[in-house]
Motif scaffolding. Structure first.
Motif, mmCIF file in Angstrom:
data_model
loop_
_atom_site.group_PDB
_atom_site.id
_atom_site.type_symbol
_atom_site.label_atom_id
_atom_site.label_comp_id
_atom_site.label_asym_id
_atom_site.label_seq_id
_atom_site.Cartn_x
_atom_site.Cartn_y
_atom_site.Cartn_z
ATOM 1 N N LEU A 131 10.501 -0.206 12.075
ATOM 2 C CA LEU A 131 10.867 0.240 10.739
ATOM 3 C C LEU A 131 10.210 1.590 10.466
ATOM 4 C CD1 LEU A 131 10.602 -3.035 8.616
ATOM 5 C CD2 LEU A 131 12.696 -1.829 9.273
ATOM 6 N N VAL A 132 10.978 2.498 9.899
ATOM 7 C CA VAL A 132 10.484 3.823 9.527
ATOM 8 C C VAL A 132 10.506 3.914 8.005
ATOM 9 C CG1 VAL A 132 10.801 6.310 9.729
ATOM 10 C CG2 VAL A 132 11.394 4.805 11.655
ATOM 11 N N VAL A 133 9.384 4.333 7.426
ATOM 12 C CA VAL A 133 9.242 4.449 5.979
ATOM 13 C C VAL A 133 9.161 5.931 5.638
ATOM 14 C CG1 VAL A 133 7.845 3.789 3.974
ATOM 15 C CG2 VAL A 133 7.967 2.274 5.964
ATOM 16 N N LEU A 134 9.980 6.384 4.693
ATOM 17 C CA LEU A 134 9.982 7.791 4.281
ATOM 18 C C LEU A 134 9.829 7.893 2.769
ATOM 19 C CD1 LEU A 134 12.681 7.549 6.542
ATOM 20 C CD2 LEU A 134 11.980 9.929 6.626
ATOM 21 N N GLY A 135 9.129 8.932 2.346
ATOM 22 C CA GLY A 135 8.942 9.118 0.924
ATOM 23 C C GLY A 135 8.119 10.341 0.626
ATOM 24 N N GLU A 136 7.577 10.385 -0.575
ATOM 25 C CA GLU A 136 6.799 11.529 -1.044
ATOM 26 C C GLU A 136 5.598 11.005 -1.806
ATOM 27 O OE1 GLU A 136 6.628 15.773 -2.864
ATOM 28 O OE2 GLU A 136 7.753 14.993 -1.175
ATOM 29 N N GLY A 137 4.402 11.328 -1.326
ATOM 30 C CA GLY A 137 3.186 10.956 -2.041
ATOM 31 C C GLY A 137 2.896 9.473 -2.068
ATOM 32 N N PHE A 138 3.276 8.733 -1.008
ATOM 33 C CA PHE A 138 2.975 7.306 -0.997
ATOM 34 C C PHE A 138 1.767 7.007 -0.113
ATOM 35 C CE2 PHE A 138 5.826 7.794 2.621
ATOM 36 C CZ PHE A 138 5.364 6.885 3.567
ATOM 37 N N ASP A 139 1.227 5.814 -0.275
ATOM 38 C CA ASP A 139 0.048 5.391 0.479
ATOM 39 C C ASP A 139 0.497 4.978 1.878
ATOM 40 O OD1 ASP A 139 -2.171 4.106 1.583
ATOM 41 O OD2 ASP A 139 -2.828 3.286 -0.342
#
Length: 391
Positions: A342-350
Protein backbone atom coordinates in the motif's frame (compact mmCIF):
# COMPACT_ATOMS: atom_id res chain seq x y z
CA UNK A 1 -9.12 -22.14 -15.58
CA UNK A 2 -10.06 -18.58 -14.57
CA UNK A 3 -11.32 -16.03 -17.11
CA UNK A 4 -9.44 -12.94 -18.24
CA UNK A 5 -8.71 -10.34 -15.58
CA UNK A 6 -10.21 -6.89 -15.80
CA UNK A 7 -8.00 -3.94 -16.63
CA UNK A 8 -7.74 -1.79 -13.48
CA UNK A 9 -10.46 0.85 -13.33
CA UNK A 10 -9.44 4.35 -14.42
CA UNK A 11 -9.81 7.17 -11.89
CA UNK A 12 -12.23 9.94 -12.89
CA UNK A 13 -11.35 13.30 -11.33
CA UNK A 14 -13.90 16.11 -11.20
CA UNK A 15 -12.52 19.63 -11.60
CA UNK A 16 -14.54 22.55 -10.25
CA UNK A 17 -14.04 26.21 -9.39
CA UNK A 18 -15.04 29.70 -10.47
CA UNK A 19 -14.07 31.10 -13.88
CA UNK A 20 -10.50 32.37 -13.82
CA UNK A 21 -9.42 30.49 -10.70
CA UNK A 22 -6.94 28.34 -12.62
CA UNK A 23 -8.73 25.16 -13.75
CA UNK A 24 -7.26 25.38 -17.25
CA UNK A 25 -3.82 26.10 -15.80
CA UNK A 26 -4.10 22.89 -13.77
CA UNK A 27 -5.12 20.91 -16.86
CA UNK A 28 -2.25 22.32 -18.91
CA UNK A 29 0.20 21.58 -16.09
CA UNK A 30 -0.94 17.96 -15.85
CA UNK A 31 -0.97 17.48 -19.63
CA UNK A 32 2.62 18.73 -19.88
CA UNK A 33 3.86 16.00 -17.55
CA UNK A 34 6.07 13.89 -19.85
CA UNK A 35 4.58 10.56 -18.76
CA UNK A 36 0.91 11.46 -18.26
CA UNK A 37 -1.93 10.40 -20.55
CA UNK A 38 -5.15 12.08 -19.50
CA UNK A 39 -8.66 12.07 -20.95
CA UNK A 40 -10.52 15.37 -20.56
CA UNK A 41 -14.31 15.77 -20.79
CA UNK A 42 -15.79 19.25 -21.04
CA UNK A 43 -19.09 20.91 -21.96
CA UNK A 44 -17.63 23.61 -24.18
CA UNK A 45 -14.15 23.19 -25.58
CA UNK A 46 -14.21 26.83 -26.65
CA UNK A 47 -14.14 27.85 -22.98
CA UNK A 48 -11.17 25.59 -22.26
CA UNK A 49 -7.99 27.30 -23.43
CA UNK A 50 -5.72 24.26 -23.61
CA UNK A 51 -2.22 25.15 -24.75
CA UNK A 52 -2.15 24.77 -28.56
CA UNK A 53 1.31 23.23 -28.29
CA UNK A 54 -0.25 20.16 -26.68
CA UNK A 55 -2.58 19.37 -29.61
CA UNK A 56 -0.97 16.66 -31.73
CA UNK A 57 -3.58 14.21 -33.12
CA UNK A 58 -2.40 11.22 -31.13
CA UNK A 59 -5.55 9.10 -30.70
CA UNK A 60 -8.79 8.61 -32.62
CA UNK A 61 -11.06 10.85 -30.58
CA UNK A 62 -12.92 14.09 -31.43
CA UNK A 63 -9.85 16.08 -30.40
CA UNK A 64 -6.45 14.73 -29.40
CA UNK A 65 -3.71 16.09 -27.18
CA UNK A 66 -0.28 14.78 -26.31
CA UNK A 67 -1.38 13.72 -22.84
CA UNK A 68 -4.57 11.93 -23.96
CA UNK A 69 -7.82 13.06 -25.55
CA UNK A 70 -10.55 15.65 -25.17
CA UNK A 71 -14.25 14.88 -25.63
CA UNK A 72 -16.68 17.81 -25.81
CA UNK A 73 -20.25 17.05 -24.65
CA UNK A 74 -23.39 19.16 -24.88
CA UNK A 75 -24.97 17.77 -21.69
CA UNK A 76 -24.46 15.19 -18.97
CA UNK A 77 -26.67 12.59 -20.70
CA UNK A 78 -23.67 11.75 -22.90
CA UNK A 79 -21.26 11.51 -19.99
CA UNK A 80 -21.39 7.77 -19.40
CA UNK A 81 -20.80 6.97 -23.08
CA UNK A 82 -17.78 9.29 -23.13
CA UNK A 83 -16.33 7.78 -19.96
CA UNK A 84 -16.78 4.22 -21.25
CA UNK A 85 -15.12 5.17 -24.55
CA UNK A 86 -12.13 6.58 -22.70
CA UNK A 87 -11.60 3.30 -20.83
CA UNK A 88 -10.60 1.66 -24.13
CA UNK A 89 -7.20 0.04 -23.39
CA UNK A 90 -5.82 1.35 -26.69
CA UNK A 91 -5.90 4.89 -25.26
CA UNK A 92 -3.68 3.86 -22.32
CA UNK A 93 -5.10 6.66 -20.14
CA UNK A 94 -3.89 7.15 -16.59
CA UNK A 95 -6.87 9.26 -15.55
CA UNK A 96 -9.93 11.08 -16.89
CA UNK A 97 -10.64 14.66 -15.82
CA UNK A 98 -14.19 16.02 -16.08
CA UNK A 99 -14.30 19.82 -16.13
CA UNK A 100 -17.51 20.06 -14.12
CA UNK A 101 -18.55 23.71 -14.32
CA UNK A 102 -21.16 23.12 -17.04
CA UNK A 103 -22.41 19.76 -15.81
CA UNK A 104 -24.53 18.90 -12.78
CA UNK A 105 -23.70 20.03 -9.24
CA UNK A 106 -20.41 18.26 -8.33
CA UNK A 107 -22.07 16.35 -5.47
CA UNK A 108 -24.65 14.93 -7.90
CA UNK A 109 -22.00 14.31 -10.56
CA UNK A 110 -19.80 12.44 -8.07
CA UNK A 111 -22.70 10.14 -7.22
CA UNK A 112 -23.44 9.59 -10.92
CA UNK A 113 -19.86 8.54 -11.66
CA UNK A 114 -19.81 6.16 -8.71
CA UNK A 115 -23.04 4.58 -9.94
CA UNK A 116 -21.86 4.34 -13.57
CA UNK A 117 -18.43 2.83 -12.91
CA UNK A 118 -18.92 -0.96 -12.78
CA UNK A 119 -15.16 -1.48 -12.39
CA UNK A 120 -14.41 0.33 -15.68
CA UNK A 121 -13.79 3.64 -13.92
CA UNK A 122 -14.14 4.99 -10.39
CA UNK A 123 -14.34 8.38 -8.70
CA UNK A 124 -10.77 9.53 -8.17
CA UNK A 125 -11.53 12.73 -6.30
CA UNK A 126 -13.12 16.16 -6.65
CA UNK A 127 -10.68 19.09 -6.99
CA UNK A 128 -11.85 22.67 -6.45
CA UNK A 129 -9.59 25.51 -7.58
CA UNK A 130 -9.86 28.76 -5.60
CA UNK A 131 -8.41 32.13 -6.62
CA UNK A 132 -6.40 33.30 -3.59
CA UNK A 133 -6.67 36.93 -4.70
CA UNK A 134 -10.45 36.94 -5.22
CA UNK A 135 -12.01 34.27 -3.01
CA UNK A 136 -13.34 36.46 -0.22
CA UNK A 137 -14.56 39.05 -2.73
CA UNK A 138 -16.69 36.50 -4.61
CA UNK A 139 -18.40 34.60 -1.77
CA UNK A 140 -20.77 35.52 1.00
CA UNK A 141 -18.81 34.57 4.12
CA UNK A 142 -21.88 35.15 6.31
CA UNK A 143 -23.53 31.99 4.92
CA UNK A 144 -22.45 28.38 4.66
CA UNK A 145 -19.73 27.60 2.08
CA UNK A 146 -20.92 26.33 -1.34
CA UNK A 147 -22.54 22.89 -1.36
CA UNK A 148 -19.92 21.58 -3.80
CA UNK A 149 -17.45 21.43 -0.91
CA UNK A 150 -19.50 18.55 0.51
CA UNK A 151 -18.16 16.41 -2.34
CA UNK A 152 -14.75 18.08 -2.65
CA UNK A 153 -11.68 16.07 -1.66
CA UNK A 154 -8.93 18.59 -2.50
CA UNK A 155 -8.91 22.41 -2.66
CA UNK A 156 -6.13 24.29 -4.44
CA UNK A 157 -5.70 27.86 -3.21
CA UNK A 158 -4.18 29.10 -6.45
CA UNK A 159 -2.34 32.29 -7.49
CA UNK A 160 -0.48 32.53 -4.17
CA UNK A 161 2.38 34.17 -6.08
CA UNK A 162 0.08 37.19 -6.45
CA UNK A 163 -0.39 37.42 -2.68
CA UNK A 164 2.32 39.13 -0.54
CA UNK A 165 4.63 36.46 0.86
CA UNK A 166 3.82 37.47 4.45
CA UNK A 167 0.10 36.87 3.82
CA UNK A 168 0.22 33.53 1.99
CA UNK A 169 -0.04 31.18 4.97
CA UNK A 170 -2.86 33.22 6.47
CA UNK A 171 -4.72 33.17 3.13
CA UNK A 172 -4.51 29.38 2.88
CA UNK A 173 -5.59 29.00 6.51
CA UNK A 174 -8.58 31.32 5.97
CA UNK A 175 -9.75 29.30 2.97
CA UNK A 176 -9.16 26.06 4.88
CA UNK A 177 -11.28 27.28 7.80
CA UNK A 178 -14.03 28.35 5.41
CA UNK A 179 -14.07 25.05 3.49
CA UNK A 180 -13.99 23.02 6.70
CA UNK A 181 -17.22 24.65 7.81
CA UNK A 182 -18.85 22.51 5.13
CA UNK A 183 -16.48 19.53 5.03
CA UNK A 184 -13.68 19.09 7.61
CA UNK A 185 -12.12 16.21 5.64
CA UNK A 186 -11.06 18.31 2.65
CA UNK A 187 -7.31 18.77 2.14
CA UNK A 188 -6.36 22.37 1.27
CA UNK A 189 -3.06 23.13 -0.52
CA UNK A 190 -1.60 26.43 -1.70
CA UNK A 191 -0.28 26.66 -5.29
CA UNK A 192 0.63 29.12 -8.00
CA UNK A 193 -0.06 28.56 -11.69
CA UNK A 194 -1.96 25.49 -10.34
CA UNK A 195 1.29 23.54 -10.13
CA UNK A 196 0.18 20.43 -8.30
CA UNK A 197 2.28 17.29 -7.98
CA UNK A 198 0.31 14.91 -10.26
CA UNK A 199 1.27 11.87 -8.19
CA UNK A 200 -1.04 13.21 -5.49
CA UNK A 201 -4.08 12.54 -7.69
CA UNK A 202 -3.09 9.85 -10.23
CA UNK A 203 -0.17 7.72 -11.45
CA UNK A 204 1.51 9.20 -14.57
CA UNK A 205 2.44 6.41 -16.98
CA UNK A 206 0.26 3.79 -15.27
CA UNK A 207 -1.79 3.16 -18.42
CA UNK A 208 1.26 2.18 -20.44
CA UNK A 209 2.76 0.18 -17.55
CA UNK A 210 -0.48 -1.77 -17.22
CA UNK A 211 -0.38 -2.85 -20.86
CA UNK A 212 3.25 -3.90 -20.55
CA UNK A 213 2.22 -6.07 -17.57
CA UNK A 214 -0.32 -7.80 -19.77
CA UNK A 215 -3.37 -5.85 -18.64
CA UNK A 216 -4.86 -5.40 -22.13
CA UNK A 217 -7.28 -7.78 -23.76
CA UNK A 218 -5.95 -10.43 -26.09
CA UNK A 219 -5.68 -9.20 -29.63
CA UNK A 220 -5.29 -5.53 -28.74
CA UNK A 221 -2.82 -3.50 -30.76
CA UNK A 222 0.68 -3.41 -29.30
CA UNK A 223 1.85 -0.23 -27.62
CA UNK A 224 2.75 2.37 -30.21
CA UNK A 225 6.15 4.03 -29.97
CA UNK A 226 6.11 7.34 -28.13
CA UNK A 227 5.70 10.43 -30.24
CA UNK A 228 8.62 12.85 -30.54
CA UNK A 229 6.64 15.43 -28.56
CA UNK A 230 6.98 13.24 -25.47
CA UNK A 231 10.75 13.62 -25.57
CA UNK A 232 10.38 17.35 -26.24
CA UNK A 233 8.23 17.67 -23.14
CA UNK A 234 10.82 15.81 -21.06
CA UNK A 235 13.53 18.11 -22.37
CA UNK A 236 11.42 21.18 -21.59
CA UNK A 237 10.92 19.96 -18.03
CA UNK A 238 14.66 19.45 -17.57
CA UNK A 239 15.58 22.78 -19.16
CA UNK A 240 13.05 24.70 -17.05
CA UNK A 241 14.51 23.18 -13.91
CA UNK A 242 18.05 24.08 -14.96
CA UNK A 243 17.19 27.70 -15.77
CA UNK A 244 15.85 28.58 -12.32
CA UNK A 245 18.04 30.83 -10.22
CA UNK A 246 18.67 29.77 -6.62
CA UNK A 247 16.26 32.45 -5.37
CA UNK A 248 13.57 31.51 -7.90
CA UNK A 249 14.06 27.80 -7.22
CA UNK A 250 13.50 28.41 -3.51
CA UNK A 251 10.24 30.23 -4.24
CA UNK A 252 9.12 27.51 -6.65
CA UNK A 253 9.86 24.88 -4.02
CA UNK A 254 7.86 26.73 -1.38
CA UNK A 255 4.82 27.08 -3.65
CA UNK A 256 5.08 23.73 -5.43
CA UNK A 257 5.69 21.15 -2.74
CA UNK A 258 5.94 17.52 -3.73
CA UNK A 259 3.51 15.04 -2.24
CA UNK A 260 4.65 13.03 0.75
CA UNK A 261 4.51 9.28 0.29
CA UNK A 262 4.97 6.13 2.35
CA UNK A 263 5.14 2.58 0.94
CA UNK A 264 4.33 -0.37 3.21
CA UNK A 265 4.61 -4.05 2.25
CA UNK A 266 3.56 -7.31 3.84
CA UNK A 267 3.82 -11.04 3.35
CA UNK A 268 1.12 -13.52 4.18
CA UNK A 269 -2.55 -12.55 4.50
CA UNK A 270 -3.20 -9.04 5.81
CA UNK A 271 -5.81 -8.07 8.39
CA UNK A 272 -8.69 -6.82 6.20
CA UNK A 273 -10.46 -5.03 9.06
CA UNK A 274 -7.32 -3.09 9.95
CA UNK A 275 -6.80 -2.15 6.27
CA UNK A 276 -10.40 -0.95 5.97
CA UNK A 277 -10.16 0.96 9.25
CA UNK A 278 -7.31 2.95 7.70
CA UNK A 279 -8.77 3.60 4.23
CA UNK A 280 -12.31 4.35 5.41
CA UNK A 281 -11.08 7.04 7.81
CA UNK A 282 -7.83 8.44 6.42
CA UNK A 283 -5.52 10.21 8.89
CA UNK A 284 -5.28 14.00 8.72
CA UNK A 285 -3.24 15.09 5.70
CA UNK A 286 -3.54 11.75 3.87
CA UNK A 287 -5.24 12.31 0.52
CA UNK A 288 -4.83 9.05 -1.34
CA UNK A 289 -4.05 5.38 -0.71
CA UNK A 290 -3.42 2.81 -3.45
CA UNK A 291 -2.17 -0.75 -3.66
CA UNK A 292 -3.05 -4.43 -3.46
CA UNK A 293 -3.68 -6.63 -0.45
CA UNK A 294 -3.84 -10.38 0.06
CA UNK A 295 -6.58 -11.21 2.58
CA UNK A 296 -8.33 -14.32 3.94
CA UNK A 297 -11.69 -15.02 2.29
CA UNK A 298 -13.66 -18.04 3.40
CA UNK A 299 -11.19 -20.90 3.79
CA UNK A 300 -8.73 -19.43 1.27
CA UNK A 301 -6.98 -16.21 0.31
CA UNK A 302 -7.59 -13.63 -2.44
CA UNK A 303 -5.89 -10.46 -3.64
CA UNK A 304 -7.69 -7.14 -4.11
CA UNK A 305 -6.86 -3.72 -5.48
CA UNK A 306 -7.59 -1.10 -2.81
CA UNK A 307 -7.79 2.62 -3.53
CA UNK A 308 -9.04 5.53 -1.45
CA UNK A 309 -9.28 9.25 -2.18
CA UNK A 310 -10.64 11.27 0.69
CA UNK A 311 -13.85 9.48 1.78
CA UNK A 312 -14.16 7.56 -1.52
CA UNK A 313 -13.05 3.92 -1.30
CA UNK A 314 -12.78 1.61 -4.32
CA UNK A 315 -11.97 -2.12 -4.12
CA UNK A 316 -11.78 -4.65 -6.95
CA UNK A 317 -10.42 -8.10 -7.64
CA UNK A 318 -6.67 -7.86 -8.27
CA UNK A 319 -5.80 -8.03 -11.97
CA UNK A 320 -2.36 -9.51 -11.35
CA UNK A 321 -0.46 -11.44 -8.66
CA UNK A 322 2.00 -10.27 -6.03
CA UNK A 323 3.51 -6.82 -6.45
CA UNK A 324 7.16 -6.09 -7.14
CA UNK A 325 8.49 -3.39 -4.83
CA UNK A 326 11.98 -2.04 -3.99
CA UNK A 327 13.65 -3.87 -1.15
CA UNK A 328 13.86 -1.73 1.98
CA UNK A 329 17.57 -2.38 2.50
CA UNK A 330 18.85 -2.30 -1.07
CA UNK A 331 20.49 0.75 -2.59
CA UNK A 332 20.59 -0.68 -6.10
CA UNK A 333 16.82 -0.68 -6.61
CA UNK A 334 16.44 -4.49 -6.52
CA UNK A 335 12.86 -5.70 -6.46
CA UNK A 336 11.26 -8.32 -4.27
CA UNK A 337 7.88 -10.03 -4.20
CA UNK A 338 5.32 -8.82 -1.68
CA UNK A 339 1.90 -10.31 -1.02
CA UNK A 340 0.54 -6.86 -0.13
CA UNK A 341 1.69 -3.31 -0.81
CA UNK A 342 0.00 0.00 0.00
CA UNK A 343 1.24 3.48 -0.91
CA UNK A 344 0.02 6.46 1.13
CA UNK A 345 0.17 9.97 -0.38
CA UNK A 346 -0.69 13.31 1.09
CA UNK A 347 0.51 16.63 2.43
CA UNK A 348 1.72 17.28 5.96
CA UNK A 349 0.69 13.93 7.44
CA UNK A 350 2.39 11.86 10.12
CA UNK A 351 4.37 9.46 7.93
CA UNK A 352 5.73 7.41 10.85
CA UNK A 353 2.28 6.83 12.33
CA UNK A 354 0.83 5.85 8.94
CA UNK A 355 3.69 3.46 8.29
CA UNK A 356 3.37 1.86 11.73
CA UNK A 357 -0.39 1.38 11.39
CA UNK A 358 -0.22 -0.22 7.95
CA UNK A 359 2.84 -2.32 8.78
CA UNK A 360 0.80 -3.93 11.56
CA UNK A 361 -2.19 -4.35 9.23
CA UNK A 362 -0.20 -5.98 6.41
CA UNK A 363 2.00 -8.19 8.60
CA UNK A 364 -0.34 -10.17 10.82
CA UNK A 365 1.07 -12.43 13.53
CA UNK A 366 1.92 -15.77 11.86
CA UNK A 367 0.55 -17.88 14.73
CA UNK A 368 -2.79 -16.06 14.63
CA UNK A 369 -3.00 -16.64 10.90
CA UNK A 370 -2.09 -20.30 11.21
CA UNK A 371 -4.74 -20.87 13.89
CA UNK A 372 -7.43 -19.97 11.37
CA UNK A 373 -6.28 -22.41 8.68
CA UNK A 374 -9.00 -24.72 7.44
CA UNK A 375 -11.96 -22.76 8.79
CA UNK A 376 -14.13 -20.14 7.18
CA UNK A 377 -12.84 -16.57 7.62
CA UNK A 378 -15.43 -13.77 7.37
CA UNK A 379 -13.17 -10.86 8.36
CA UNK A 380 -13.10 -9.63 4.75
CA UNK A 381 -16.82 -8.86 4.61
CA UNK A 382 -16.27 -5.08 4.84
CA UNK A 383 -13.76 -5.20 2.00
CA UNK A 384 -16.06 -7.39 -0.13
CA UNK A 385 -18.89 -4.94 0.46
CA UNK A 386 -16.96 -2.29 -1.48
CA UNK A 387 -16.38 -4.78 -4.34
CA UNK A 388 -20.12 -5.44 -4.57
CA UNK A 389 -20.91 -1.71 -4.60
CA UNK A 390 -19.32 -1.41 -8.06
CA UNK A 391 -20.64 -4.64 -9.61
Amino acid sequence: MSGPKRRPAIPVILLTGYLGAGKTSLLNHLLRHPDARIGVIVNDFGDLNIDAGLVVGQVDEPLSISGGCVCCLTDDSELEDALVAMTNPKLRLDAIIVEASGFAEPLTLARMITRMGHHRFHLGGVIDVVDATMYFDTVDTSSLPPLRFAATTLVLVNKLDQVPAADRDATVEAVRARVHERNPRVIVIGTHHARLDPTLIFDPGEGERDLRRGGSDAGEDPIQPELPIRELLRQAYAEAAGELSDEKAAEESALHRHAQSVTVTGNGPADPDAVMDFVEDLPAGVYRVKGAVLVPVGSGQRSFIVQAVGPNVYVSEAARPAAKVPTSNAEDGDLQDADSVLVVLGEGFDTEAAEATLTAALNVDAEATASGTGRRDDRSERLLHHVRLHD
